[in-house]
Design an enzyme around this catalytic site. Structure first.
Site, PDB file in Angstrom:
ATOM      1  N   LYS A  37       0.850  -1.423   0.048  1.00  0.00           N
ATOM      2  CA  LYS A  37      -0.023  -0.083   0.158  1.00  0.00           C
ATOM      3  C   LYS A  37       0.894   1.123  -0.029  1.00  0.00           C
ATOM      4  O   LYS A  37       1.843   1.295   0.835  1.00  0.00           O
ATOM      5  CB  LYS A  37      -0.969  -0.088   1.086  1.00  0.00           C
ATOM      6  CG  LYS A  37      -1.947   0.917   1.387  1.00  0.00           C
ATOM      7  CD  LYS A  37      -2.789   1.018   2.682  1.00  0.00           C
ATOM      8  CE  LYS A  37      -3.859   1.955   2.683  1.00  0.00           C
ATOM      9  NZ  LYS A  37      -4.811   1.737   3.776  1.00  0.00           N
ATOM     10  N   SER A  87      -9.737   1.361   2.822  1.00  0.00           N
ATOM     11  CA  SER A  87      -8.888   2.409   2.126  1.00  0.00           C
ATOM     12  C   SER A  87      -7.947   1.515   1.218  1.00  0.00           C
ATOM     13  O   SER A  87      -7.469   2.260   0.095  1.00  0.00           O
ATOM     14  CB  SER A  87      -8.305   3.279   2.876  1.00  0.00           C
ATOM     15  OG  SER A  87      -7.392   2.671   3.769  1.00  0.00           O
ATOM     16  N   SER A 127     -10.225  -0.872   7.095  1.00  0.00           N
ATOM     17  CA  SER A 127      -9.536  -0.529   5.736  1.00  0.00           C
ATOM     18  C   SER A 127      -8.676  -1.631   5.088  1.00  0.00           C
ATOM     19  O   SER A 127      -8.247  -1.706   4.001  1.00  0.00           O
ATOM     20  CB  SER A 127      -8.572   0.604   5.838  1.00  0.00           C
ATOM     21  OG  SER A 127      -9.208   1.752   5.693  1.00  0.00           O
TER      22      SER A 127
END
Lengths: 97, 480
Positions: free
Chosen positions: B79, B154, B178
């Site tokens: 990420k 997310s 997330s």
């Protein structure tokens, strides 16, 4: 609870956040909706409840007050700035007239 | 052989037996990225050349019979909130579009030392704020199961990468869901460990008392193997307790016979898609067939979790994101203005997207004079009640079973203008962050329209070994 456009401008000022007139208008409505939603908490009786600031029971985690040079160097950290660097300092606009 | 379908443990076994090499596997993943990333938008940066070099080094280690770990040679996506030395790390924000970190996050260092191959940086909602990845400055990641729908957020890029065969595993962060939400949307396994189990050092902070580091995998066993490498105390993160790291793979296949599981009735309330409820209740039946006892329990403070979260999280976020002012960190604005104050206003106006601005505003408001007690302190007390609910039921049950998300993957734009509707998608994931307990989302069938459903399992703090054992039992039952 309603957040007026004037209050939105005031909070934005506290947060050093530039907002356009359109954003002020939109946020006034959206933030009012959010604050109305969180008002649900007022129905909970918390008079005898302690606040939770941490969840795993750690207390006063200390370490040696020593510079740890194996991580990054001064120049590498200064290099993160997009502003000019002079004599190990970042040159910024005047803060006081 | 379809290299892309193999789990980490199968890939490691293949490397050991010389069936294929890390370079072959890495090339297969890179090819998949070339073919699918235009549609899925899972990666915002690929590091093809260094990935192939890392794979070549890994192959040499296997040839010498000295792999560094079971993760040696395994291709992974990170990420874009994990600092990577010398590799752009943007948090998918214009604020950091040119930021190249001078050091690796601790978790990245540990993966590097384990021999992992880094394929690139994955897409996310800006500064990890959102449930759909639509708040990324690079646009949303799309769902590999149905590319007309979002991957979730997310950590949407990481979920799309693992679900779509663009990485063997991927790293994410979970502050209110997330990792688990996009894992549920994309049909993969998503782990949010105990708060502090994996160091947060070098991962850009969103809400520090809630942020956790975790990962997306194809299987439960892979999830355990990665946690084995990443868990533990880190002197650079004072919130990582020095709790011993057990062997997460040892009891993996021991089953659930004799265990008691709780179904928290609040997680099956109104607002949860009936098809999702049905899938999760069917999973509970399977657990009963496997010898577990399933009882109904109640976590009454659950209904206040979203409201608590949307006070505590923005408060912490507004403080953490104060560092992005275009001086030490953050983009220099196009319009600088005359004074230092003008510069701050402009840097933050140009650098932050709408959702970040909204959250900074809420956070600043609830911490401002006269409102601190009414909002922030009140929310911290409600957080205590949420934690006490879990403490109480874990006296009666080994684990809790619930849906991960009340809904399935939605279409882009559906919730963008209604922040509260977007926030409610986190209703069933936030409580675990509030209490600091570990939770996992594993695939639990599909709805009639073919969208994946996530089964969420909770256990007490630091009992990840049991979490994997429970999750694995269900995974195995589905295979038979």
């Amino acid at each position: 609870m309603e957040l007026s456009q004037e209050q939105v401008r005031h909070i934005a000022k506290l947060a050093r956040l530039g907002l356009s007139d359109d954003e002020v208008k939109k946020f006034s409505t959206q933030l009012t909706n959010i604050l109305q939603y969180v008002e649900i908490l007022s129905e909970v009786d918390t008079s005898s409840v302690e606040a939770t600031n941490q969840v795993t029971g750690l207390k006063n985690v200390m370490r040696e007050d020593a510079v740890n040079g194996d991580w990054t160097t001064r120049d590498e950290l200064l290099g993160c700035s997009e502003l000019p660097v002079e004599r190990d300092q970042i040159r910024v606009k005047p803060a006081i007239e | 052989m379809d290299l892309l379908s193999l789990s980490i443990l199968e890939l490691h076994d293949g490397f050991m037996k010389k069936k294929f090499t890390s370079q072959e596997v890495t090339r297969a993943y890179l090819q998949q990225i070339v073919e699918k990333n235009t549609v899925l938008n899972a990666y915002v940066l690929t590091t093809q050349d260094s990935a192939l070099e890392q794979a070549a080094e890994s192959d040499r280690r296997y040839t010498e019979g000295k792999p560094l770990s079971v993760l040696d040679g395994i291709p992974c996506g990170l990420k874009d909130i994990f600092n990577t030395k010398g590799v752009r790390t943007t948090c998918c924000s214009k604020m950091l579009e040119r930021f190249v970190p001078p050091y690796d996050a601790t978790s990245v260092t540990k993966l590097r030392e384990a021999g992992v191959v880094f394929l690139g940086k994955t897409n996310m909602d800006e500064f990890a704020c959102g449930g759909s990845s639509e708040h990324s400055c690079y646009g949303p990641s799309m769902n590999p199961v149905d590319p007309s729908r979002v991957a979730g957020g997310s950590s949407g890029g990481s979920a799309a990468a693992v679900g779509g065969g663009l990485a063997a595993f991927a790293m994410g962060t979970d502050t209110g869901g997330s990792i688990r939400l996009p894992a549920a949307f994309c049909g993969c396994v998503g782990l949010k460990p105990t708060y502090g189990r994996i160091s947060r050092s070098g991962v850009t902070a969103m809400a520090s008392s809630l942020d956790t580091i975790g990962h997306f995998t194809k299987t439960v066993g892979d999830s355990a193997a990665i946690l084995q490498v990443l868990a533990g105390h880190d002197p650079r993160d004072a919130t990582t307790p020095d709790v011993p790291v057990p062997d997460y793979l040892k009891d993996l296949e021991k089953g659930v016979k004799g265990m008691t599981f709780g179904l928290p009735k609040e997680y099956f309330a109104e607002g949860v898609d009936p098809e999702i409820k049905e899938s999760v209740l069917a999973a509970a039946k399977i657990y009963e067939q496997l010898g577990a006892k399933v009882i109904e329990v109640s976590l009454p403070a659950t209904k206040y979790a979203v409201a608590m979260y949307y006070i505590v999280m923005p408060a912490e976020l507004s403080a953490n994101l104060a560092r992005f002012d275009g001086i030490r960190f953050g983009s220099r604005p196009k319009q600088e203005g005359e004074s230092m104050v003008d510069y701050f206003f402009n840097a933050r106006a140009e650098g932050f997207g709408a959702e970040i601005k909204r959250r900074i505003m809420i956070g600043t408001y609830v911490l401002s004079a006269g409102y601190y007690d009414a909002f922030y302190n009140k929310a911290l007390k409600v957080r205590t009640l949420i934690k006490q609910d879990f403490d109480r039921v874990f006296g009666e049950v080994d684990a809790l079973i619930a849906p991960t998300v009340p809904l399935t993957a939605f279409k882009p734009g559906e919730k963008m203008e209604d922040p509260v509707a977007m926030y409610l998608a986190d209703a069933l994931t936030i409580p675990a962050n509030a209490a600091g307990i570990p939770a996992i989302s594993i695939p639990c069938g599909k709805t009639a329209s073919g969208l994946p459903v996530g089964l969420q399992i909770f256990v007490p703090q630091f009992q990840e070994a049991k979490l994997f054992q429970v999750a694995r039992a269900y995974e195995d039952a589905l295979k038979i």
